[in-house]
Design a protein around this motif. Structure first.
Motif, PDB file in Angstrom:
ATOM      1  N   TRP A 112      48.862  45.747  41.188  1.00  0.00           N
ATOM      2  CA  TRP A 112      48.400  44.532  41.193  1.00  0.00           C
ATOM      3  C   TRP A 112      47.706  43.767  40.242  1.00  0.00           C
ATOM      4  O   TRP A 112      48.134  42.729  39.539  1.00  0.00           O
ATOM      5  N   GLU A 113      46.779  44.604  39.754  1.00  0.00           N
ATOM      6  CA  GLU A 113      45.959  43.746  38.858  1.00  0.00           C
ATOM      7  C   GLU A 113      46.662  43.797  37.362  1.00  0.00           C
ATOM      8  O   GLU A 113      46.447  42.780  36.628  1.00  0.00           O
ATOM      9  N   LEU A 154      39.800  44.141  50.620  1.00  0.00           N
ATOM     10  CA  LEU A 154      40.918  45.203  50.934  1.00  0.00           C
ATOM     11  C   LEU A 154      40.305  46.607  50.894  1.00  0.00           C
ATOM     12  O   LEU A 154      40.771  47.413  51.765  1.00  0.00           O
ATOM     13  N   LYS A 155      39.598  46.841  49.880  1.00  0.00           N
ATOM     14  CA  LYS A 155      39.307  48.232  49.801  1.00  0.00           C
ATOM     15  C   LYS A 155      38.058  48.507  51.156  1.00  0.00           C
ATOM     16  O   LYS A 155      38.219  49.664  51.413  1.00  0.00           O
ATOM     17  N   LEU A 180      49.773  41.586  49.324  1.00  0.00           N
ATOM     18  CA  LEU A 180      48.808  41.532  48.043  1.00  0.00           C
ATOM     19  C   LEU A 180      48.554  40.068  47.836  1.00  0.00           C
ATOM     20  O   LEU A 180      47.393  39.662  47.711  1.00  0.00           O
ATOM     21  N   ILE A 230      46.699  49.119  44.084  1.00  0.00           N
ATOM     22  CA  ILE A 230      45.729  47.898  43.743  1.00  0.00           C
ATOM     23  C   ILE A 230      45.900  47.724  42.068  1.00  0.00           C
ATOM     24  O   ILE A 230      45.743  46.505  41.537  1.00  0.00           O
ATOM     25  N   GLU A 279      45.276  37.442  48.157  1.00  0.00           N
ATOM     26  CA  GLU A 279      44.823  36.757  46.944  1.00  0.00           C
ATOM     27  C   GLU A 279      44.795  35.308  47.368  1.00  0.00           C
ATOM     28  O   GLU A 279      43.796  34.700  47.023  1.00  0.00           O
ATOM     29  N   ILE A 331      40.055  42.086  46.131  1.00  0.00           N
ATOM     30  CA  ILE A 331      40.283  43.371  45.960  1.00  0.00           C
ATOM     31  C   ILE A 331      39.111  44.122  46.777  1.00  0.00           C
ATOM     32  O   ILE A 331      39.473  45.193  47.550  1.00  0.00           O
TER      33      ILE A 331
END
Length: 327
Positions: free
Chosen positions: A186-187, A206-207, A68, A183, A72, A203
């Motif tokens: 993470w947010e 990754l999605k 993750l 996710i 970023e 994000i």
């Protein structure tokens, strides 16, 4: 398992109530898994080598955090190939946040347990954790679609075993609901920290790259479905291998795959016996499977007197889902 299995003995009139009580005890045990794991992971005094399962869960959460944070960094820098890796303290902080989510923790625990069981079966019964006899037969199928799917599944299973040895958990292997839960964690962690949030581009990238159908669990489910009525062959653990066996048992008994994996644990004898009976297996066939998992356990013949639909109903009443996505 011996203590639980011993309590399975009884007359045909009492076997249903005995199994129901044992399943309820198993449910209570499962509900305690995530809090205990969370406590062990948070304890700096817990030696990593003292518990292989805890060590693997810790490693998988760290790997999730590194992936993750790398996503970023790639978004901020514009390229994943540049820049140093995330600081260890940032990885530790995000991993600790992930460990607070019982959905993420539960899934990590099941994966660690599955690989542990696969290793034990390899030592005890020389059962290859990657290429089982049934998977080999499917690869040699005269139906090209099944043969290709079986080959793809073989590659995914090989990656899973290698990942577990490294204590990794690729984001691409997560079920869709769990991927979204990760996710969200993470947010939340980013908003609580100094960064103020996760870049939306990271994000979205990754999605877009996530495809549950191409994950190991997705491929196993597709292969089981493609087998049609032949799926019953996958209920022979020694023939199918643990991975395909767990997916087949979950499909036939309409349970989450995680529950099928956890049923193979020594504390869940009643759950496994009920699942076998719900699948229509007789007492002798059930005993053969228990002999492979726990050679010292003998299953009473009265289990065969419990109707498969009653066994399914008892399983359906169970209030435990190992990875409780719906919470």
């Amino acid at each position: 398992m011996a203590q639980s299995a011993n309590s399975l003995h009884g007359t045909s009139a009492s076997v249903e109530s005995i199994l129901s009580e044992e399943l309820a005890r198993g449910d209570r045990s499962l509900r305690g898994v995530a809090p205990v794991l969370a406590h062990l992971l948070a304890s700096s005094g817990q030696p990593l080598v003292s518990d292989a399962i805890v060590a693997r869960v810790r490693g998988m959460l760290d790997h999730l955090a590194r992936q993750l944070l790398a996503a970023e960094r790639a978004e901020v820098l514009g390229s994943p190939a540049h820049g140093p890796p995330a600081p260890a303290e940032a990885v530790d902080a995000l991993a600790a946040h992930l460990a607070q989510d019982h959905v993420v923790l539960g899934h990590s625990h099941v994966l660690a347990l599955e690989s542990h069981l696969a290793e034990r079966l390899e030592r005890r019964a020389s059962l290859d954790p990657v290429l089982s006899p049934l998977l080999q037969e499917l690869i040699a199928s005269d139906r090209p679609a099944i043969a290709e799917l079986a080959m793809t599944t073989l590659a995914a299973q090989s990656r899973f075993i290698q990942s577990q040895r490294r204590m990794d958990m690729p984001l691409s292997e997560l079920p869709a609901e769990l991927f979204l839960a990760v996710i969200a964690c993470w947010e939340t962690a980013a908003r609580a920290g100094e960064r103020g949030g996760v870049p939306r581009g990271a994000i979205e990238r990754l999605k877009r790259s996530h495809d549950e159908g191409e994950s190991r669990a997705g491929l196993l489910a597709r292969l089981v479905s493609a087998m049609g009525s032949g799926v019953l062959a996958a209920l022979e653990l020694e023939h199918a291998g643990l991975a395909l066996f767990a997916s087949a048992l979950a499909s036939v008994t309409r349970q989450p795959r995680e529950n099928a994996v956890i049923a193979c644990h020594e504390s869940q004898a009643a759950r496994l016996a009920l699942a076998f009976r719900a699948a229509g297996m007789d007492a002798q066939a059930i005993e053969r499977q228990f002999m492979l998992l726990e050679p010292g356990v003998r299953v009473p013949g009265v289990i065969g007197e419990l109707a498969p639909d009653r066994a399914q109903a008892i399983l359906a009443r169970s209030d435990a889902r190992v990875v409780d996505i719906e919470r």
